[in-house]
Design an enzyme around this catalytic site. Structure first.
Site, short mmCIF file in Angstrom:
data_model
loop_
_atom_site.label_atom_id
_atom_site.label_comp_id
_atom_site.label_asym_id
_atom_site.label_seq_id
_atom_site.Cartn_x
_atom_site.Cartn_y
_atom_site.Cartn_z
N GLU A 119 1.19 -1.27 -0.03
CA GLU A 119 0.05 0.08 0.23
C GLU A 119 1.16 1.12 -0.43
O GLU A 119 1.79 1.22 0.03
CB GLU A 119 -1.08 0.09 1.62
CG GLU A 119 -0.34 0.25 2.49
CD GLU A 119 -0.97 -0.05 3.56
OE1 GLU A 119 -0.78 -1.02 4.04
OE2 GLU A 119 -1.83 -0.16 4.47
N LYS A 121 2.81 4.76 1.55
CA LYS A 121 3.02 5.23 2.31
C LYS A 121 2.95 6.60 2.50
O LYS A 121 3.32 7.51 1.62
CB LYS A 121 3.86 5.03 2.48
CG LYS A 121 4.84 5.36 4.25
CD LYS A 121 6.67 4.77 4.70
CE LYS A 121 6.92 5.74 6.32
NZ LYS A 121 6.68 6.91 6.12
N ASP A 123 2.43 10.92 3.34
CA ASP A 123 3.59 11.76 4.13
C ASP A 123 2.18 12.52 4.71
O ASP A 123 2.60 14.02 4.24
CB ASP A 123 4.51 12.61 2.58
CG ASP A 123 5.70 12.97 3.51
OD1 ASP A 123 6.15 13.53 2.97
OD2 ASP A 123 5.58 12.53 4.77
N TYR A 240 -5.33 2.79 7.58
CA TYR A 240 -4.19 2.61 6.78
C TYR A 240 -4.75 1.14 7.84
O TYR A 240 -3.96 -0.03 7.19
CB TYR A 240 -3.25 2.01 6.85
CG TYR A 240 -2.28 2.83 7.63
CD1 TYR A 240 -1.93 4.81 7.95
CD2 TYR A 240 -1.97 2.24 8.48
CE1 TYR A 240 -1.07 5.37 8.27
CE2 TYR A 240 -1.14 2.74 10.67
CZ TYR A 240 -1.27 4.34 10.08
OH TYR A 240 -0.56 5.02 10.46
N LYS A 329 11.32 3.07 0.65
CA LYS A 329 11.92 4.29 0.35
C LYS A 329 12.23 4.82 -1.16
O LYS A 329 13.26 4.08 -1.31
CB LYS A 329 12.25 5.12 1.23
CG LYS A 329 11.81 5.51 2.90
CD LYS A 329 11.03 6.07 3.01
CE LYS A 329 10.73 6.74 4.24
NZ LYS A 329 11.26 7.16 4.94
N CYS A 423 43.46 26.87 14.18
CA CYS A 423 42.01 26.57 14.74
C CYS A 423 41.89 28.54 14.10
O CYS A 423 42.31 29.68 15.74
CB CYS A 423 42.15 26.57 16.10
SG CYS A 423 40.41 26.91 16.82
N CYS A 426 40.60 30.11 18.09
CA CYS A 426 41.34 30.80 19.19
C CYS A 426 43.01 30.74 18.96
O CYS A 426 44.08 31.27 19.43
CB CYS A 426 42.01 29.37 20.43
SG CYS A 426 42.17 27.90 20.27
N CYS A 477 42.13 20.83 16.80
CA CYS A 477 42.53 22.54 17.86
C CYS A 477 42.71 21.55 19.11
O CYS A 477 42.46 20.96 19.90
CB CYS A 477 41.15 23.43 18.31
SG CYS A 477 42.50 24.49 19.47
N CYS A 482 40.57 26.35 24.51
CA CYS A 482 39.80 26.90 23.40
C CYS A 482 38.22 27.29 23.52
O CYS A 482 37.31 26.73 24.11
CB CYS A 482 39.07 25.75 21.96
SG CYS A 482 38.99 26.17 20.69
#
Length: 715
Positions: A119, A121, A123, A240, A329, A423, A426, A477, A482
């Site tokens: 069946e 699906k 949304d 359903y 899906k 980084c 810092c 880092c 930091c």
């Protein structure tokens, strides 16, 4: 009034009800309106006028009474008698085949009799409907599967949900169909694609936000506390499953449940099939994929169920998902866009995450403009350059990701991305780490893990005893202090700014997703960045962004307090703002100037001066200002009626928040303390006061109520 007139009116009312019900079914279920809207509305008006004149013939479950109750203050919780389950997803034929192998193994000798039911699906939003003696009595959302929310009045606004059941043998092969005493139906509330177009056209004319897709519009509609607002969304419903029923029905197959639901008047899609094997299932999946674009409602796949209900019982449930069902899906939507830049964010563990910035692009119903590129290896594997045309997709229909570059569309101006040697927050050294799979003991002793760090001249690798060590994909880092690693500071900052939508878990999630490096980055977030994350919808994303934007203007005292400067709390920040008035004056103040303030001693002055001498702190402030934060001037508070008085608050105030009470005291020249002492002038006691009340009683401090306090303020 004669009995003849009453009988005539009753007969007309019954005929009108029957005709309106028939027309509603043709319109909403068969999608074949028999008359124009004007004719339908005219019949409905006549029916309502007759019922108003003859109230003894009123029926609460009749079509003219499809109206909601008064707006609610909140939704009540509902415990599901039968848990509302989630489905496991499969994304291709191989995964579907693996699912079949698993269930056949569990079914054992029953496996040869296995057949499937396929069946659509939808949304939309899953709901549960409960009927007693054929009448709709309660409807609820899925919630967490065990506990949902009561949205009965809102569901009454969905025209395709029957308020009363009827046995219609024309729609069913069941000749013994009866109205069950108890029935719980599961289904999906959806919005037609054409309805979304009309709704967005109206919203555009009225200057309201547009909905990204039918699912968001549906969910937003059902979350309205006023049922009459739900009616304006023109939502639909498709059943359903039968979750629970009294003994009258007794279906043996899932396909039979659909047959019963049709016979009882529930809308069902014609796109379904029984299949003896996976070949038939795959054929249905491919067939519906071709029809999907023309299908009136949003869909995201096909649900495949073991048709025999006894086999379903044998297979059972694992976690929140049934073994006997699987959701196929369809491939995630993809779109192309231009990669404008790659910035590097630093996470709470110090990991550097490249974030792609691209032109705002609509994909899978949402507009996105950022996506994590994960690491340098991923960028090099995909061959991505800044300026490339890239392909993005919504992985699992939720989180956007970059899946490829289109090199044939390059102009020659594209730039290769390089991971920074320092980084970006810092300036600390950036390094890769050697990760050990397991310690190896030999004559040299335990293997020593070494790190590799970047220098301006390039990658300098040094490794000792690393025969089986693997180099981490990520860069880190190395600075333990930091600011990007300081979660508590971020929590403190948003708390002082009163950004209530950003709790610790949300901040952590944003950092882990690479959306923010530091708290200044929150002021650059847009709805599309957040809505695409799992567990965040359009509405929650909108609420977060609106809250952030509202708090971009901040008083100087709050800004200073939010910076987390050592020894500078709420009171000291207020004193500084009242004395210096602007942020620039405080930044440029000498230790001597700072020390002149009554409540600022040498330690506080030294801490303030050191903070604003640090270039990283100044860069952070400039970043905040660049991202839209406006620091308002501090105003010197003149002496007021509370001048020289100190107040302490305890308990819950009913007429104002504590923050409001504090502002009233301070604006009138008073001070607010967190503890009771002999210097305390008044203790304001609300409901459920704490230990401060007892302290005040012991010290003989005057205790006043909220009303008495308001009288003192002149309100």
């Amino acid at each position: 009034m004669t009995s003849a007139e009453e009988n005539k009116a009753k007969e007309r009312i019954l005929k009108l009800r029957a005709e309106i019900a028939r027309l509603r079914e043709r319109y909403h279920v068969a999608d074949d309106p028999g008359v124009s809207d004007d004719v339908y509305d005219s019949l409905t008006r006549e029916l309502r006028a007759l019922v108003a004149k003859y109230p003894e013939f009123n029926d609460p479950n009749a079509p003219e009474n499809r109206v909601g109750g008064r707006p609610l203050e909140k939704f009540e919780k509902v415990t599901h008698k039968v848990r509302m389950l989630s489905l496991n997803d499969v994304f291709n034929e191989e995964e579907l085949s693996d699912w079949e192998k698993r269930i056949k193994k569990l079914l054992g000798s029953l496996a040869p009799k296995l057949e499937y039911f396929c069946e659509v699906k939808f949304d939309g939003l899953a709901v549960s409907l409960i009927y007693e003696n054929g009448n709709f009595v309660k409807g609820a959302t899925r919630g967490d599967g065990s506990i949902g929310e009561d949205i009965t009045e809102n569901l009454k606004m969905v025209n395709t949900i029957p308020l009363s059941l009827r046995s219609n043998l024309k729609n069913s092969t069941r000749f013994d169909l009866v109205i069950p005493k108890h029935l719980e139906v599961r289904g999906e509330v959806v919005m037609a694609k054409t309805t979304l177009i009309k709704l967005n056209q109206r919203n555009k004319r009225e200057g309201k936000p547009l909905f990204a897709n039918t699912r968001n519009a549906t969910a937003g509609g059902l979350r309205q506390l006023d049922p009459h607002l739900v009616k304006e969304r023109h939502l639909d419903f498709f059943a359903y499953d039968i979750a629970d029923s009294s003994d009258e029905l007794n279906p043996k197959f899932h396909s039979a449940e659909h047959d019963i639901l049709r016979g009882l008047g529930f809308p069902m899609t014609e796109h379904e099939v029984i299949s003896k094997n996976l070949d038939g299932v795959i054929a249905f999946i491919k067939k519906f994929e071709k029809a999907r674009e023309r299908f009136p409602y949003g869909t995201d796949g096909v649900v495949i169920s073991v048709n025999d209900l006894k086999m379903q019982e044998v297979l059972g449930v694992v976690g929140k998902a049934p073994r006997y069902m699987s959701a196929f899906k369809y491939p995630a939507e993809r779109a192309t866009t231009i990669l404008k830049n790659i910035i590097v964010n630093v996470g709470r563990t110090g990991v550097l995450t490249p974030l792609g910035i691209f032109e705002p692009t609509l994909v899978a119903g949402s507009t996105v403009s950022k996506a994590t590129l994960h690491n340098l290896d991923q960028i090099e594997r995909l061959g991505i350059k800044i300026g490339d045309t890239i392909v993005i997709e919504k992985a699992g229909d939720v989180i956007p990701k970059v899946v490829e570059a289109l090199p044939k569309l390059r102009t020659g101006k594209e730039k290769k991305f390089k991971m920074p040697a320092h980084c970006p927050v810092c300036g600390g050294r950036v390094e890769k780490r050697y990760m050990e799979a397991s310690p190896i003991k030999n004559s040299l002793g335990p293997r020593v893990a070494r790190t590799v760090y970047l220098k301006k001249s390039g990658l300098n690798q040094t490794l000792e005893n690393s025969s089986s060590a693997s180099l981490s994909v990520a860069y880190y880092c190395t600075n333990k202090k930091c600011p990007a690693k300081n979660e508590r500071f971020m929590e403190h900052f948003v708390s002082v700014f009163d950004i209530y939508e950003l709790g610790p878990k949300v901040l952590r999630r944003f950092k882990d997703e690479g959306l923010i490096t530091d708290v200044a980055d929150i002021f650059t977030l847009d709805k599309g960045d957040i809505a695409s994350l799992e567990r965040f919808g359009e509405k929650s994303a909108e609420n977060i962004v609106n809250e952030i934007n509202l708090k971009k203007k901040v008083p100087l005292q709050k800004f200073l307090w939010a910076l987390g400067i050592l020894h500078v709390g709420e009171e000291t920040a207020r004193d500084l703002a009242n004395h210096f008035h602007t942020l620039d004056k405080i930044i440029n103040a000498t230790p001597e100037e700072l020390n002149e303030l009554e409540n600022v001693g040498p330690k506080v002055a030294e801490s303030l001066y050191a903070f604003f001498e640090d270039k990283n702190n100044l860069a952070f402030i400039k970043k905040l200002e660049k991202n839209g934060v406006q620091v308002l001037k501090g105003e010197k508070i003149k002496g007021g009626k509370f001048n020289g008085l100190t107040f302490v608050l305890t308990g819950t105030l009913s007429q104002m928040s504590r923050e409001t009470a504090k502002e009233k005291i301070i604006n009138a020249g008073g001070k607010v303390s967190g503890s009771v002492s002999t210097k305390t002038s008044y203790v304001i006691a609300g409901e459920d006061p704490g230990s401060k009340l007892k302290d005040a009683q012991k010290l003989g401090v005057k205790i006043i109520t909220e009303d008495e306090f308001l009288k003192m303020t002149g309100k």
